[in-house]
Design a protein around this motif. Structure first.
Motif, mmCIF file in Angstrom:
data_model
loop_
_atom_site.group_PDB
_atom_site.id
_atom_site.type_symbol
_atom_site.label_atom_id
_atom_site.label_comp_id
_atom_site.label_asym_id
_atom_site.label_seq_id
_atom_site.Cartn_x
_atom_site.Cartn_y
_atom_site.Cartn_z
ATOM 1 N N GLN A 1 58.732 -77.787 108.528
ATOM 2 C CA GLN A 1 59.479 -76.860 109.370
ATOM 3 C C GLN A 1 59.205 -77.129 110.848
ATOM 4 O O GLN A 1 60.072 -76.931 111.698
ATOM 5 C CB GLN A 1 59.090 -75.412 109.030
ATOM 6 N N ASN B 1 58.727 -79.951 112.533
ATOM 7 C CA ASN B 1 59.420 -81.062 113.202
ATOM 8 C C ASN B 1 60.832 -81.308 112.691
ATOM 9 O O ASN B 1 61.491 -82.262 113.106
ATOM 10 C CB ASN B 1 58.598 -82.354 113.093
ATOM 11 N N LEU B 2 61.323 -80.436 111.808
ATOM 12 C CA LEU B 2 62.654 -80.638 111.230
ATOM 13 C C LEU B 2 63.721 -80.731 112.318
ATOM 14 O O LEU B 2 64.604 -81.591 112.269
ATOM 15 C CB LEU B 2 62.984 -79.500 110.263
ATOM 16 N N GLY B 3 63.617 -79.875 113.335
ATOM 17 C CA GLY B 3 64.599 -79.876 114.400
ATOM 18 C C GLY B 3 64.498 -81.057 115.339
ATOM 19 O O GLY B 3 65.377 -81.259 116.189
ATOM 20 N N GLU B 4 63.427 -81.847 115.217
ATOM 21 C CA GLU B 4 63.214 -82.992 116.096
ATOM 22 C C GLU B 4 63.468 -84.322 115.409
ATOM 23 O O GLU B 4 63.222 -85.377 115.983
ATOM 24 C CB GLU B 4 61.775 -82.973 116.635
ATOM 25 N N GLN C 1 67.527 -76.745 103.031
ATOM 26 C CA GLN C 1 67.232 -77.620 104.168
ATOM 27 C C GLN C 1 67.002 -79.050 103.700
ATOM 28 O O GLN C 1 67.392 -80.009 104.378
ATOM 29 C CB GLN C 1 66.008 -77.102 104.912
ATOM 30 N N THR D 1 69.112 -82.080 105.079
ATOM 31 C CA THR D 1 68.402 -83.169 105.751
ATOM 32 C C THR D 1 68.737 -84.512 105.125
ATOM 33 O O THR D 1 68.989 -85.510 105.826
ATOM 34 C CB THR D 1 66.882 -82.945 105.692
#
Length: 336
Positions: A141, A143-146, A185, A189
């Motif tokens: 969670q 680093n998922l957005g990065e 997610q 992903t």
């Protein structure tokens, strides 16, 4: 002509039910490490650790692996560069015809101490020396957005490949299970990762993410394509979970497991020849029989190309044959 190692164990004679082609061996040459990463499956930290295979035992193991096949041998840890004999081991494996690669954390390529800066500096030195490298990213969670930016960084640094790893809650990873991404997610992903295939020069691989091989086939069908080596490379001729099928893990003390995350012993190389374990282990034989899978994995039409993560199933239920807990896909056979 190169001589065999003097302490070589006599070769095991496999029967007609010999195991399949051995493609990859991840060998934890040491559990000693200069870092203590929060997601580490081995909970590795500064040692020393008792009963690690010494140099002689390590060379014997390479003899036995080379008799079983010619796999890629990944020297991992802990931090493999902390072994003073690591280059002797690597050199011997190369002489035996094995493809030896290493998975260091990057910091010990120099004297740098800070993990991220040290890893980046180590990458730069490897690049200057002409050594190809790949970047691995364990997705949580945090680093998922990065992920897109991390991939851009991999391109900027000159990596040849980017491998994403979906967190398996083992070792210290158990204590950050709240950082594990959800099944939805996970699906999103992996679909994003599929879309990157034609957008980046990097070689892309999803590891500990067997659902990707189901998604690959679904997306290809939607695009009116057939999944072949020509269209999808190695992804077309492999499957999601290779544990015990084309891959195995050897611990720092010589215990053989289907993978480093699945803490189920299949044999001890200090007691049995490696090829005897690879060919005859009941755990391996069970994993190679896809009809043994349970729950929705057992009836899924993609079980031969996915297989679910056996380690996540084991950590969630205590049964490595149970259904994958982080899969949102509903098999057609289970819905009829």
């Amino acid at each position: 002509m190169m001589q065999e190692h003097p302490h070589k164990t006599p070769p095991h004679s496999p029967d007609k039910d010999a195991g399949p082609n051995l493609r990859l061996v991840a060998w934890e040459v040491t559990r000693n490490c200069n870092l203590s990463c929060i997601h580490c499956r081995a909970a590795a930290t500064k040692g020393p650790y008792l009963n690690e295979l010494d140099t002689d035992a390590s060379l014997v193991l390479l003899d036995q692996i080379s008799e079983t096949g010619k796999p890629v041998v990944i020297l991992t840890g802990g931090e493999p560069l902390l072994r003073p004999d690591i280059f002797e081991i690597a050199r011997y494996g190369n002489q035996k015809g094995l493809r030896m690669v290493m998975a260091p954390n990057g910091t010990l390529i120099t004297e740098a101490a800070a993990a991220f800066d040290g890893a980046i500096h180590g990458i730069e030195l490897a690049k200057e020396a002409g050594v190809e490298f790949q970047i691995n990213t364990t997705i949580t969670q945090q680093n998922l957005g990065e992920l897109a930016k991390i991939q851009e960084l991999a391109v900027e640094l000159g990596a040849v490949a980017h491998h994403i790893f979906l967190l398996v809650p083992t070792g210290r990873g158990k204590y950050i299970v709240d950082q594990e991404i959800s099944a939805q997610q996970y699906e999103e992903t992996l679909n994003w990762f599929y879309d990157q295939r034609d957008k980046t020069p990097l070689q892309l691989k999803a590891t500990c993410a067997p659902h990707y091989y189901r998604i690959l086939r679904e997306r290809a069908r939607e695009d009116g394509k057939s999944v072949t080596f020509k269209t999808h490379g190695l992804d077309a001729v492999t499957r999601g979970c290779l544990g015990g099928i084309g891959f195995c893990f050897i611990s720092h003390t010589g215990m053989v497991q289907p993978c480093g995350f699945l803490d189920v012993s299949c044999g001890d190389v200090t007691q049995l020849p490696f090829d005897a374990i690879w060919n005859d282990s009941e755990v391996f034989k069970t994993l190679r029989n896809y009809s043994k899978l349970k729950g929705k994995c057992g009836v899924c039409e993609y079980r031969k190309v996915c297989g679910g993560c056996r380690a996540r199933a084991y950590e969630a239920t205590g049964d490595y044959l149970a259904e994958e807990p982080l899969c949102s896909y509903q098999p057609r056979a289970a819905s009829t």
